[in-house]
Design an enzyme around this catalytic site. Sequence first.
Site, PDB file in Angstrom:
ATOM      1  N   ARG A  40      23.023  29.169 -26.512  1.00 16.90           N
ATOM      2  CA  ARG A  40      23.535  28.353 -25.420  1.00 16.90           C
ATOM      3  C   ARG A  40      22.454  27.805 -24.491  1.00 16.90           C
ATOM      4  NH1 ARG A  40      28.719  31.463 -22.755  1.00 16.90           N
ATOM      5  NH2 ARG A  40      29.803  32.091 -24.661  1.00 16.90           N
ATOM      6  N   HIS A  86      31.356  22.888 -31.935  1.00 12.49           N
ATOM      7  CA  HIS A  86      31.079  23.664 -30.712  1.00 12.49           C
ATOM      8  C   HIS A  86      32.376  24.220 -30.138  1.00 12.49           C
ATOM      9  CE1 HIS A  86      28.101  24.772 -27.705  1.00 12.49           C
ATOM     10  NE2 HIS A  86      28.928  24.405 -26.734  1.00 12.49           N
ATOM     11  N   TYR A 130      38.214   8.215 -19.096  1.00 13.33           N
ATOM     12  CA  TYR A 130      37.880   6.916 -18.524  1.00 13.33           C
ATOM     13  C   TYR A 130      36.520   6.386 -18.989  1.00 13.33           C
ATOM     14  CZ  TYR A 130      41.681   7.995 -15.278  1.00 13.33           C
ATOM     15  OH  TYR A 130      42.889   8.309 -14.746  1.00 13.33           O
TER      16      TYR A 130
END
Length: 812
Positions: A40, A86, A130
């Site tokens: 990570r 992922h 968006y």
Amino acid sequence: MSSDIPQPGSNAAANVDSVRIEDEMEQSYIDYAMSVIAGRALPDVRDGLKPVHRRILYAMHEEGVTSGSGHRKSSSVVGDTMGDYHPHGDSAIYDALARLAQDFSMRAPLVDGQGNFGSVDGDPPAAMRYTEARMSSIAEKLLSDIEKDTVDFTPNYDDRLEEPDVLPSAFPNLLVNGSSGIAVGMSTNVPPHNLGEVIDATIHLIENPDCTVEDLMEHVKGPDFPTGAEIVGREAIHSAYTTGRGRVRMRASYEIEEMGNRERIVITELPYQQNKAKLVEHIAELVNDGTLDGVSDLRDESDRDGIRIVVELKRGALTDVVENQLLEHCLEKTFGVINLALVDGEPQVLDLKELISHYLKHRREVVRRRSQHDLDEAEERAHILSGRLTALENADDVVELIREADDRDGAKSALREVYEFSERQADHIVRMQLGSLTALEAEEIETEYENVESEIDRLETILASDAELDRVITDELRAVQDEYADDRRTRIVEDYGTVTHEDLIPDEEVVVVMTENDYIKRMPAGQFDPQGRGGKGIIGTKLKDGDRVSAVFRANTHDYLLTFTNQGYVYRLKVYEVPEMGRTARGKSAINLVDLDDGEAITAVVATDDLTDEECLTMVTRDGYVKRTCASEFENIHSGGLIATRLEDGDELVDVAVTDDDGDLLIGTQRGMAIRFPKEEAREMGRSARGVNGVDLQGDDAVAGVVTATDDADLLTVTENGYGKRTPMSEYSTQSRYGKGLKDIKTNERNGRVTAIESATADDDLVAMSDTGQIMRTPVGDISTVGRNTMGVTIMALEDGDGIACIDVLET
């Protein structure tokens, strides 16, 4: 009863392992920590990417969301990444995607975003539904040739697909874009750099394997932040590149603009990762609380074209001071460099050469594997083309042989037997179309065969020669550099040390005026030309009704002063912080400089710059008490002040003088008496002591002041009605303390009481200020020398009702 529950008499217990809980917890924590470190938080040294970034780019590559395609909804990219590679939260993936698109975070953005992906004001990106995204063209360089067996692949989390362990990386992305992350027990913070400089350093290392970090620093000058600004000093850069750690000081870029009779400071570039909105807010807070003085307006005029924060200054404000205060409080940040990355799955802190060397090792492996892959394909193609050429040379026989065969397999067997074709060649010839037997087609095949043979020779040379392989890497790095390199944005400036406020203040003598209502200001002493004694002087300050001058003293703008008050307290005053104003100005409230109580007034001032531990501060009260206190007891004075002396009820501190091993003490009274005695008779005491009797006062008499008496100076005495005289110190014979003393000056109706006494010489200037704010500077030499017990001469002509408030002596 469930069959899964162990029944009595079963041997289920035999399958249970007994372990110590601390051993299990230790192993579990280690497994968790390594998962965070490798899976990570830390980037791989080879491609400079964390797993989430690598998976985002690979998912876009697999879906064809490249720089040449249309933008794709960010939610689609996030969904593909989360579903295939992922298995973590979508918000974490989207945050990582957004950062890849931020040109103020990435030196070479890897995602081409469309929509709101956040701002330098700290605004978060718009919701992923968006915004739209696609790979940037430079990101494709990280994935180029990934299909040519250049990197290893591993199964994804559910074994449906495969994902790359690392990307091929055609440029050193870790250095170019940097990385930051917090793992378990460690963190990384690699700054971004200029692509052109990094590639130059990489090529230099290829050509000079034994070079040093300092050699590479000839190419990599330092971090190059996407927001530009400045790096102050090179020492931290050298430390970061040689040890892997360093603290780089960043500074905003700004310029000074003229605006009529005022100036403004315009901030045009911010340090990396500085929040612009919080910066503007912080500057406003500094102005409001008085820390940043001289600012009249603050505006954020930034737009799409760049940063523009305008700090307008007041008329007469010192631009250098405001500039330095901004630098001290808000325009500089520190970037803590930690070049920590995964090397073969293990975290290591790396210097500059190691960072580039590990990338080069990876890149050589990529080019070698790619070359082998291309060679295998080229040899396969040459093998096929060789068979086709043989078939073309014997076209009639080949056609006839195929026509006579019973089936396709028979035709292939016949071709292999007659022309010794391989299985692949025979299969290819059988599937050839008749149109490929034309003369033009034959010529094209011959040309292609020659080209493939040439390619095979080239690839074999690369695989056989490390120098040739490095040449290929160099050429490809140069190609990336030519296409994407740009000019350095962050300038590196020399560190000339910390610049203090005093360094920016002109070194000049000033006169400081303070009133009973606590207004204070300073004026250049040069504004007051010496006048002949007996003049009216000029306006020195404008007073409010009912206010009057309480103190006037000369100082240097670089002085730190000890200001003693009538109530026995001492405060520390920085002269450069006293506002400089004109003669007719009232001044400003002194509450932020000297926090005086009601009825408290400054009665004495001592400069600390020249004080030594061997010197004492001699204090005298109105009722005649005197004491000496070592100067070292006044070293640490907090903003609320310190007790300088203990006072009896109704008594006040009148004056303070600096004394050393030379001279006696001389105390003057308001009724014109003076007593001189050895300073040893006033022994050293602590700050909280009251002192001893210094003079025996008669009637309503009170102490006016104290000076150090040496026979090479004169005693200058000034009365409240503007008269005064100068008398040699030698005329005041030494006696024991607590006597009545000798007559110094007549204090009749004409003279009035004594206002102050000073030790002076004929070369000094006297500055006298009246209660109403008139100020006059006159040479001490103009005041004639007379004996004791005389009337004196006119020092300053006063209006009716006015009087001398205070005096000071300027050494010329």
